[in-house]
Write an enzyme that holds these catalytic residues in place. Structure first.
Site, PDB file in Angstrom:
ATOM      1  N   ASN A 125      33.091   5.498  24.232  1.00  0.00           N
ATOM      2  CA  ASN A 125      32.871   4.205  23.339  1.00  0.00           C
ATOM      3  C   ASN A 125      32.436   3.194  23.754  1.00  0.00           C
ATOM      4  O   ASN A 125      32.610   2.015  23.407  1.00  0.00           O
ATOM      5  CB  ASN A 125      34.297   3.698  22.748  1.00  0.00           C
ATOM      6  CG  ASN A 125      34.585   4.112  21.405  1.00  0.00           C
ATOM      7  OD1 ASN A 125      35.756   3.826  20.910  1.00  0.00           O
ATOM      8  ND2 ASN A 125      34.075   5.266  20.829  1.00  0.00           N
TER       9      ASN A 125
ATOM     10  N   PRO B  12      42.280   1.147  22.984  1.00  0.00           N
ATOM     11  CA  PRO B  12      41.125   0.387  22.069  1.00  0.00           C
ATOM     12  C   PRO B  12      40.091   1.167  21.486  1.00  0.00           C
ATOM     13  O   PRO B  12      39.381   0.888  20.877  1.00  0.00           O
ATOM     14  CB  PRO B  12      40.366  -0.517  23.063  1.00  0.00           C
ATOM     15  CG  PRO B  12      40.539   0.362  24.545  1.00  0.00           C
ATOM     16  CD  PRO B  12      41.901   0.914  24.484  1.00  0.00           C
ATOM     17  N   THR B  13      40.025   2.547  22.012  1.00  0.00           N
ATOM     18  CA  THR B  13      39.130   3.407  21.663  1.00  0.00           C
ATOM     19  C   THR B  13      39.244   3.953  19.975  1.00  0.00           C
ATOM     20  O   THR B  13      40.432   3.926  19.479  1.00  0.00           O
ATOM     21  CB  THR B  13      38.745   4.644  22.562  1.00  0.00           C
ATOM     22  OG1 THR B  13      39.927   5.449  22.267  1.00  0.00           O
ATOM     23  CG2 THR B  13      38.630   4.026  23.939  1.00  0.00           C
ATOM     24  N   CYS B  14      38.156   4.537  19.397  1.00  0.00           N
ATOM     25  CA  CYS B  14      37.941   5.265  18.195  1.00  0.00           C
ATOM     26  C   CYS B  14      38.627   6.599  18.155  1.00  0.00           C
ATOM     27  O   CYS B  14      38.044   7.441  17.573  1.00  0.00           O
ATOM     28  CB  CYS B  14      36.830   5.084  17.457  1.00  0.00           C
ATOM     29  SG  CYS B  14      36.200   3.202  17.378  1.00  0.00           S
ATOM     30  N   ASP B  15      39.809   6.619  18.907  1.00  0.00           N
ATOM     31  CA  ASP B  15      39.973   8.034  19.028  1.00  0.00           C
ATOM     32  C   ASP B  15      41.683   8.247  18.625  1.00  0.00           C
ATOM     33  O   ASP B  15      42.356   7.347  19.006  1.00  0.00           O
ATOM     34  CB  ASP B  15      39.990   8.415  20.636  1.00  0.00           C
ATOM     35  CG  ASP B  15      40.412  10.129  20.737  1.00  0.00           C
ATOM     36  OD1 ASP B  15      39.467  10.780  21.132  1.00  0.00           O
ATOM     37  OD2 ASP B  15      41.434  10.308  20.173  1.00  0.00           O
TER      38      ASP B  15
END
Ligand SMILES: *Cc1c(COP(=O)(O)O)cnc(C)c1O
Length: 380
Positions: free
Chosen positions: A364, A320-323
């Site tokens: 996050n 789910p993260t912005c990575d």
């Protein structure tokens, strides 16, 4: 069958996802089975696999000892009632002040693989048992250690002699890599150790202790050897390489005590078609519990909780993260129902090891993987 109390808990409590549920009765049972497979060996559970206090409580009750990597894990084990005599400091990478802390708290069993560390042990842990960790060309494990740890066998004798000269009690250690599906890896390690025992003996140093590390694999999408298969190979290797004079054995299982005791529940955040590929984004990823998906090393099993029916098709699974690296599987083929949608839940079995302990503290803003422990030593 064993997961039943876990699924019942999830059905009744419906906790927010993602979460990990661990059955401490299964942990205790695994420890007992392991002890029966390796009678007489000293068991030191590798705390990093799952340091949840109820897990440690179950293992204290089962009579296991602990392998700690530093002062915090040591303090945790002592707080849960472990005896210092049953704790080994197995991390070869440690600060002199952390050695002193462990010694002050009664730890007398260490592992080392470099001259400076042996010297630090001589100074800060006088008279302790020190296993010299050797590295050798073993079959690849799923999550290998590479060359980070262990000295070459050719250097090990020097370290053994150095330790003995400092008044330490040397032995030999090796670790065949975590999730090691090839039982012959231990045969190579035991053969290497036997040679070193003989060489040290010729120099007047009688070693008595052999640390066989961890590495016992657990099943995910593919099967792994049974505990009996590991035990049989190890017993045969000891008979071959140490005929008539088996050393005292130390084992450091981590994964095999806890993986099957845990089940993780996750929820679909988003499904998106991107070109040819269908991406399924989960609320669990590499930073909040599935770190061992790195390099797609461990291929977990994902099962929809209420399968929506209809056909399945290939997916890319991502966290789910912005990575950009928070992708679980894009090469390993996975199929999930085409009707899968936001909010649908998936269970990931066999996730009691190296999940919660690897979760970041808040990348996050996502909290560490929440863990509920059930069973006799449980906390819910
Ligand atoms: C991580 C570790 C273990 C446990 O390994 P598993 O593969 O989980 O059994 C044992 N010993 C040492 C020194 C370790 O670092």
């Amino acid at each position: 069958m064993r997961a039943d109390p876990i699924r019942r808990f999830l059905a009744e409590q419906d906790p927010p996802t993602p979460c990990l549920v661990v059955d401490t009765d299964v942990v205790a049972a695994r420890a007992r089975e392991f002890r029966a497979a390796f009678p007489g060996a000293l068991i030191r559970y590798a705390v990093k696999a799952n340091p949840a206090p109820p897990v440690l409580d179950a293992l204290v009750a089962a009579g296991a000892g602990f392998d700690v990597a530093g002062p915090a894990e040591l303090a945790l084990c002592l707080a849960r009632g472990a005896e210092p005599a049953d704790i080994a400091y197995g991390n070869p990478i440690k600060k002199p002040r952390d050695i002193a802390f462990a010694f002050e708290h009664g730890v007398r069993e260490f592992t080392s693989d470099a001259p400076d560390d042996v010297d630090h042990l001589g100074r800060h842990a006088p008279g302790s048992a020190v296993s010299i960790r050797v590295v050798f060309d073993a079959p690849d494990s799923v999550t290998p250690f590479g060359r980070k740890f262990g000295c070459e066998p050719a250097e090990a004798l020097d370290l053994v002699l150095r330790a003995a000269a400092l008044g330490l009690r040397p032995g030999i250690a090796f670790h065949v890599g975590s999730q090691q599906p090839d039982v012959t890896a231990w045969d190579i390690g035991i053969a290497t150790a036997a040679k070193l025992f003989a060489e040290a003996g010729a120099q007047g140093i009688a070693m008595t202790r052999l640390n066989l590390g961890g590495g016992f694999a657990t099943a995910h999408r593919t099967g792994v050897p049974s505990l009996d298969a590991y035990a049989t190979t190890i017993a045969a290797a000891l008979d071959t390489h140490f005929p008539g004079n088996r050393p005292e054995l130390l084992l450091e299982p981590g994964r095999v005590f806890v993986a099957d005791a845990g089940l993780l529940r996750t929820e679909v955040v988003l499904v998106a078609q991107r070109g040819e590929r269908r991406w399924v984004y989960l609320d669990i990823g590499r930073y909040n519990g599935l770190a061992e998906a790195e390099n797609e090393a461990i291929a977990y099993r994902f099962e929809p909780v209420d399968p929506p029916g209809g056909p399945s098709g290939p997916v890319v699974l991502a966290g789910p993260t912005c990575d950009g690296d928070d992708v679980l599987y894009q090469r390993t083929p996975y199929q999930l129902p085409l009707a899968l949608r936001t909010g649908d839940r998936l269970d990931v079995a066999g996730t009691g090891a190296y999940t919660a302990s690897y979760a970041s503290v808040g990348f996050n803003g996502i909290e560490p993987l929440r863990t509920y422990c059930l069973g006799r030593w449980g906390d819910v």
